[in-house]
Design an enzyme around this catalytic site. Structure first.
Site, PDB file in Angstrom:
ATOM      1  N   ARG A 102       0.829  -1.221   0.000  1.00  9.23           N
ATOM      2  CA  ARG A 102       0.000   0.000   0.000  1.00  9.23           C
ATOM      3  C   ARG A 102       0.854   1.258   0.000  1.00  9.23           C
ATOM      4  O   ARG A 102       0.441   2.283  -0.557  1.00  9.23           O
ATOM      5  CB  ARG A 102      -0.944  -0.015   1.202  1.00  9.23           C
ATOM      6  CG  ARG A 102      -2.032  -1.033   0.982  1.00  9.23           C
ATOM      7  CD  ARG A 102      -3.145  -0.872   1.971  1.00  9.23           C
ATOM      8  NE  ARG A 102      -4.293  -1.632   1.520  1.00  9.23           N
ATOM      9  CZ  ARG A 102      -5.198  -2.182   2.318  1.00  9.23           C
ATOM     10  NH1 ARG A 102      -5.083  -2.048   3.629  1.00  9.23           N
ATOM     11  NH2 ARG A 102      -6.217  -2.848   1.823  1.00  9.23           N
ATOM     12  N   LYS A 126     -21.988 -14.733  -1.051  1.00  9.76           N
ATOM     13  CA  LYS A 126     -23.412 -14.432  -0.914  1.00  9.76           C
ATOM     14  C   LYS A 126     -23.996 -13.762  -2.145  1.00  9.76           C
ATOM     15  O   LYS A 126     -23.463 -12.753  -2.605  1.00  9.76           O
ATOM     16  CB  LYS A 126     -23.614 -13.482   0.261  1.00  9.76           C
ATOM     17  CG  LYS A 126     -23.219 -14.066   1.587  1.00  9.76           C
ATOM     18  CD  LYS A 126     -23.444 -13.018   2.648  1.00  9.76           C
ATOM     19  CE  LYS A 126     -22.918 -13.503   3.980  1.00  9.76           C
ATOM     20  NZ  LYS A 126     -22.720 -12.379   4.884  1.00  9.76           N
ATOM     21  N   GLY A 175     -10.760  -7.195  -3.530  1.00 11.52           N
ATOM     22  CA  GLY A 175     -11.100  -8.177  -2.509  1.00 11.52           C
ATOM     23  C   GLY A 175     -10.391  -9.507  -2.681  1.00 11.52           C
ATOM     24  O   GLY A 175      -9.196  -9.568  -2.959  1.00 11.52           O
ATOM     25  N   GLY A 194     -14.329  -2.993  -0.659  1.00 12.58           N
ATOM     26  CA  GLY A 194     -15.681  -2.416  -0.665  1.00 12.58           C
ATOM     27  C   GLY A 194     -15.827  -1.312  -1.704  1.00 12.58           C
ATOM     28  O   GLY A 194     -16.855  -1.201  -2.368  1.00 12.58           O
TER      29      GLY A 194
HETATM   30  P1  AMP Z   1     -16.841 -12.408  -1.118  1.00 15.05           P
HETATM   31  O1  AMP Z   1     -16.196 -11.631  -0.002  1.00 15.05           O
HETATM   32  O2  AMP Z   1     -18.322 -12.301  -1.189  1.00 15.05           O
HETATM   33  O3  AMP Z   1     -16.147 -12.210  -2.448  1.00 15.05           O
HETATM   34  O4  AMP Z   1     -16.645 -13.914  -0.724  1.00 15.05           O
HETATM   35  C1  AMP Z   1     -15.397 -14.485  -0.605  1.00 15.05           C
HETATM   36  C2  AMP Z   1     -15.543 -15.711   0.236  1.00 15.05           C
HETATM   37  O5  AMP Z   1     -16.442 -16.603  -0.391  1.00 15.05           O
HETATM   38  C3  AMP Z   1     -14.251 -16.432   0.405  1.00 15.05           C
HETATM   39  O6  AMP Z   1     -13.864 -16.362   1.748  1.00 15.05           O
HETATM   40  C4  AMP Z   1     -14.605 -17.866   0.011  1.00 15.05           C
HETATM   41  O7  AMP Z   1     -14.098 -18.817   0.911  1.00 15.05           O
HETATM   42  C5  AMP Z   1     -16.105 -17.882   0.045  1.00 15.05           C
HETATM   43  N1  AMP Z   1     -16.675 -18.917  -0.824  1.00 15.05           N
HETATM   44  C6  AMP Z   1     -16.475 -19.093  -2.120  1.00 15.05           C
HETATM   45  N2  AMP Z   1     -17.104 -20.202  -2.567  1.00 15.05           N
HETATM   46  C7  AMP Z   1     -17.720 -20.755  -1.503  1.00 15.05           C
HETATM   47  C8  AMP Z   1     -18.502 -21.935  -1.313  1.00 15.05           C
HETATM   48  N3  AMP Z   1     -18.776 -22.738  -2.314  1.00 15.05           N
HETATM   49  N4  AMP Z   1     -18.972 -22.183  -0.077  1.00 15.05           N
HETATM   50  C9  AMP Z   1     -18.673 -21.343   0.936  1.00 15.05           C
HETATM   51  N5  AMP Z   1     -17.947 -20.224   0.818  1.00 15.05           N
HETATM   52  C10 AMP Z   1     -17.461 -19.935  -0.380  1.00 15.05           C
END
Ligand code: AMP
Length: 404
Positions: free
Chosen positions: A40, A201, A361, A384
């Site tokens: 950074r 999610k 991210g 974010g």
């Molecule tokens: P995000 O911050 O929404 O981009 O989510 C990232 C997170 O999603 C990471 O920590 C992954 O471990 C999780 N992730 C990805 N695929 C899966 C899955 N099939 N089941 C549970 N968690 C998941």
């Protein structure tokens, strides 16, 4: 409207307050806090060098951690001073206050080409409240405000937005690059434009899915959020994979929009499944791949995309002229479930004729872990902030800057 940047304003001999992102990881070594990752700090060097070339008097400010409006010795920015000084090849002064008499005296005494770092902005209670008194006190230190902290631009705080009410305010070079790739480039992308979205999610990513369905030729959905789509499209059972009934209408709306707009929406056709999942120990129980069209049995859960999905997605990625990727294809933190994410990183890296943009991210972490960072056109520094920009939201730390 494009925002003004360093070349649109007179900086010569000016006192310039630069909001940077020095929210760096610190570790205690022999009783002293030291910076353990310089990325950074390195990212701010182009802006700082451009300001030094103008003989500006540079006043740097940043937050570090979440000290909640009170001084906290473990979250002082002081350990950044020797690192920055070494990188710039110049002495760097430090004010143990963010604003106040010491900060003011040191800022006003700066000579052209000198650099001062202020203490952690979040030691001030007014920072996160965007308190006008703090914004004014910060503005009194300088004659121009430069915002180069893209990763904090989605927050309306005193040092990211409020201060711009009182000073001419422009983008730094890092901010400018982030906006060019995560915003301007996507307004008129080279086609085919392929969007890859993953992560946990559906509800977190729906804004991005909806907006990018308006721009993309193909949208690839992987990660935990893909299961809701698979249930809707294939009607398969999901076992205990990530899924919530309330995600169904959101996913259905995305499927409908894709059909209406003629956008190809690709979802996984197979999965790596496991009967036990321990995230903290980074371990899975028994694992196997499901075949195309096969559901996930009771008690098992999907943790990665399978080889057939990798083939399907990679073929689309190979045709692309613009790729943007946000979110992993599986639980890539667990080595056994990281293959799908790394294979997709390889597929993106292998497309030498596309602009490849890694949109923040966890996909950034995955690309770096796969050591493919230097194969990508651009890697965002925001989490974010990238997501909100991709959703088409206006970021307070950008909205406050002057237009060209
Ligand atoms: P995000 O911050 O929404 O981009 O989510 C990232 C997170 O999603 C990471 O920590 C992954 O471990 C999780 N992730 C990805 N695929 C899966 C899955 N099939 N089941 C549970 N968690 C998941």
């Amino acid at each position: 409207m494009p925002k003004k940047t360093l070349t649109d304003i007179d900086l010569h001999h000016k006192r310039v307050l630069v909001r940077v992102d020095f929210n760096v990881p610190l570790e205690e070594k022999d009783g002293k806090m030291v910076v353990t990752d310089l990325t950074r700090i390195q990212e701010t060097l182009p802006t700082l060098r451009a300001l030094l070339a103008q003989q500006a008097k540079i006043i740097l400010c940043s937050h570090l951690g979440r000290p909640k409006g009170k001084p906290c010795p473990k979250q002082t920015l002081a350990p950044v001073v020797p690192v920055l000084s070494e990188l710039l090849g110049l002495p760097v002064q430090f004010s143990s206050q963010t604003v106040g008499d010491e900060a003011k005296a040191k800022a006003l005494a700066l000579q052209p080409g000198e650099v001062l770092l202020l203490e952690n902005t979040r030691f001030e209670a007014g920072e996160e409240a965007n308190d006008p008194a703090l914004s004014r006190a910060l503005a009194e230190l300088a004659e121009v405000f430069v915002n180069d902290a893209f990763g904090s631009a989605h927050r309306a705080h005193s040092s990211t937005a409020g201060v711009a009410d009182h000073l001419p305010a422009v983008c730094g070079l890092l901010m400018q690059k982030e906006l060019a790739y995560l915003h301007d480039e996507l307004e008129a992308p080279q086609r085919p434009f392929v969007v890859i979205l993953g992560g946990a999610k559906v509800s977190d990513k729906i804004g991005v899915i909806q907006r990018l369905l308006e721009k993309a030729d193909t949208v690839i959905i992987g990660g935990g959020m893909a299961y809701t789509f698979r249930k809707l499209v294939e009607g398969i059972t999901l076992g205990k994979s990530l899924y919530k009934p309330e995600w169904e209408p959101i996913a259905q709306a995305a499927l409908d929009k894709a059909r209406e707009r003629g956008v190809k929406l690709l979802i996984p056709v197979d999965a790596m499944i496991t009967d036990a999942f321990d995230f903290d120990a980074k371990k899975l129980g028994n694992t196997r791949y499901t075949a195309v069209g096969e559901g996930i049995p009771e008690g098992w859960e999907g943790v990665d995309i399978g080889p057939e999905s990798v083939k399907l997605f990679s073929a689309a990625i190979a045709e692309a002229r613009t790729v943007i990727w946000n979110g992993p294809m599986g639980v890539f933190e667990i080595p056994t479930a990281a293959k799908g994410t790394f294979d997709i990183a390889e597929a993106v890296a292998a497309n030498g004729s596309a602009k490849t943009i890694i949109g923040g991210g966890d996909s950034v972490k995955a690309v770096k872990k796969a050591k493919l960072g230097d194969k990508m056109t651009f890697i965002s520094t925001g989490g974010g902030a990238s997501l909100e920009l991709l959703e088409g939201k206006e970021l307070p730390g950008v909205a406050c800057l002057q237009e060209k």
